[in-house]
Design an enzyme around this catalytic site. Structure first.
Site, short mmCIF file in Angstrom:
data_model
loop_
_atom_site.label_atom_id
_atom_site.label_comp_id
_atom_site.label_asym_id
_atom_site.label_seq_id
_atom_site.Cartn_x
_atom_site.Cartn_y
_atom_site.Cartn_z
CB CYS A 82 14.88 34.54 -4.01
SG CYS A 82 16.01 35.94 -4.25
CG HIS A 170 12.91 34.68 -8.45
ND1 HIS A 170 12.03 35.05 -7.46
CD2 HIS A 170 14.08 35.32 -8.20
CE1 HIS A 170 12.64 35.89 -6.64
NE2 HIS A 170 13.88 36.06 -7.06
CD GLU A 172 9.08 32.97 -8.15
OE1 GLU A 172 9.46 34.08 -7.74
OE2 GLU A 172 9.78 31.93 -8.03
#
Length: 192
Positions: A82, A170, A172
């Protein structure tokens, strides 16, 4: 043993740490993670993850601490997600500090503001992947030596150039270690 640094300024730092450690374990690689905020912190790292947040603020921090010059000079592998993708690019639609390590132009908030965030099934490096897009940028232009890893609605959302990987979404925030494993392999290939 390899050490993956995670920039400890904004974004999902803890989530990146957890998924990176999970990927290291799944790959049976002797490695660890380390939170990075200063030049001293990064000296023993073999790679760095720059997560989401406000890219202008992160860029100013990188410049103020000397991390920006260090990253450019040493060439350690970087995974930027990002805001990290924005920072890795050479150009963006805003005037802000950039690392300029991937020959690309990025449109910040390219998919819209916070309320337009979304999730979607995508292909990443020809693998099925669940993408989570939060105020996500996209890549509007790349040079010929930048490898496209993923697109969404004909917009480039993931790239790799040399030891740098930029992702608009994202990873994660998922349980899927695919992207972090790709980064770990890149880090391993650069460790002498």
């Amino acid at each position: 043993m390899i050490t993956i640094g995670i920039l400890d300024l904004q974004g999902d730092v803890e989530e990146h740490q957890i998924i990176t450690e999970k990927a290291l374990k799944e790959m049976k690689i002797d490695g660890t993670t380390k939170l990075v905020n200063t030049l001293d912190d990064i000296k023993d790292c073999n790679g760095l993850i720059i997560s989401g947040g406000e890219s202008s603020t992160i860029g100013m921090h990188l410049e103020k601490t000397g991390l920006s010059n260090y990253l450019k000079e040493t060439g350690i592998p970087i995974l930027g997600t990002c805001a990290g993708l924005v920072l890795l690019s050479k150009k963006t639609d805003q005037d802000q500090p950039l690392l300029g390590l991937i020959d690309s132009t990025v449109k910040r908030n390219g998919f819209g503001r916070q309320r337009m965030s979304f999730e979607s099934e995508i292909k990443f490096n020809n693998e099925d992947y669940h993408g989570i897009f939060i105020r996500a940028p996209y890549i509007s232009q790349i040079s010929d030596d930048v490898e496209v890893l993923s697109k969404y609605d004909d917009k480039i959302i993931a790239v790799k150039q040399n030891q740098y990987i930029g992702i608009a979404f994202h990873p994660e925030l998922t349980e899927d270690t695919l992207i972090h494993k790709l980064f770990i392999l890149e880090v391993e290939s650069c460790v002498v």
